[in-house]
Design an enzyme around this catalytic site. Structure first.
Site, PDB file in Angstrom:
ATOM      1  N   HIS A  16       0.837  -1.201   0.000  1.00 51.14           N
ATOM      2  CA  HIS A  16       0.000   0.000   0.000  1.00 51.14           C
ATOM      3  C   HIS A  16       0.875   1.256   0.000  1.00 51.14           C
ATOM      4  CE1 HIS A  16      -3.081  -2.605   2.340  1.00 51.14           C
ATOM      5  NE2 HIS A  16      -3.548  -2.477   1.124  1.00 51.14           N
ATOM      6  N   LYS A  40     -15.990  -7.179   5.319  1.00 51.90           N
ATOM      7  CA  LYS A  40     -14.950  -7.990   5.970  1.00 51.90           C
ATOM      8  C   LYS A  40     -14.865  -7.618   7.444  1.00 51.90           C
ATOM      9  CE  LYS A  40     -12.127  -7.468   1.827  1.00 51.90           C
ATOM     10  NZ  LYS A  40     -10.983  -6.697   1.329  1.00 51.90           N
ATOM     11  N   SER A 127      -2.675  -7.614   3.155  1.00 51.97           N
ATOM     12  CA  SER A 127      -2.870  -7.437   4.600  1.00 51.97           C
ATOM     13  C   SER A 127      -3.093  -8.796   5.251  1.00 51.97           C
ATOM     14  CB  SER A 127      -4.075  -6.533   4.865  1.00 51.97           C
ATOM     15  OG  SER A 127      -3.845  -5.252   4.330  1.00 51.97           O
TER      16      SER A 127
END
Ligand code: ADP
Length: 158
Positions: A16, A40, A127
């Site tokens: 990111h 999520k 992630s």
């Protein structure tokens, strides 16, 4: 050009950050948006995700961090942004990213989605992978920025 870079950032990774740094060189102003109401179930709270991101982009002057609810397109409009940045890693990103981009375009054709190709070393980083690695007590220093490394230590007590 004002651009937004929306995502869950649960937590922010080196992948990111790479996209953020490179986008910030193109945009006059880049607003990183952390999505609040994601389907999520996040590991980190909104406050934690915000804090880790804020800390990680502190040295980049034209980057701002915000949280947002709802659609990225509305977040872009609210900030007078005409560009939505998304990162593309492997082929599997392509299908969903293309769907999102087409839907957004149908809502507002004046806002463009720009895809930035990930750097090779971050191609397989997500992630989710970073969380797995941290959970099993392995080294995460190459995967996430220092602000996340310390948060992982607190969280998983390693
Ligand atoms: P989302 O839940 O919206 O996919 P993420 O936080 O997982 O949110 O990702 C936000 C954006 O960053 C997405 O465009 C994603 O494709 C991109 N991204 C995630 N990991 C990387 C990486 N390692 N390299 C480049 N782009 C990435």
């Amino acid at each position: 050009m004002i651009a937004v870079y929306p995502g869950s950032f649960d937590p922010v990774t080196m992948g990111h950050l790479d996209i953020i740094r490179r986008s910030a060189r193109i945009a006059d102003k880049l607003i990183v948006g952390i999505l609040v109401n994601n389907s999520k179930q996040p590991v980190f709270t909104m406050a934690e995700r915000f804090e880790m991101l804020q800390e990680s982009v502190r040295d980049i002057p034209n980057v701002e961090v915000q949280t947002f609810e709802g659609m990225a397109i509305d977040f872009a409009k609210k900030n007078n942004a005409n560009v939505i940045i998304r990162g593309l890693r492997v082929i599997s990103d392509y299908e969903t990213e293309m769907q999102i981009a087409q839907v957004n375009r149908s809502f507002d054709p004046n806002i463009e989605t720009l895809f930035m190709a990930t750097s090779l070393e971050h191609s397989f980083l997500s992630s989710t992978i970073a969380k797995e690695v941290a959970f099993y007590g392995m080294e995460v220093e190459k995967l996430v920025p220092p602000a996340v490394v310390s948060k992982f230590k607190e969280k998983y007590n390693k």
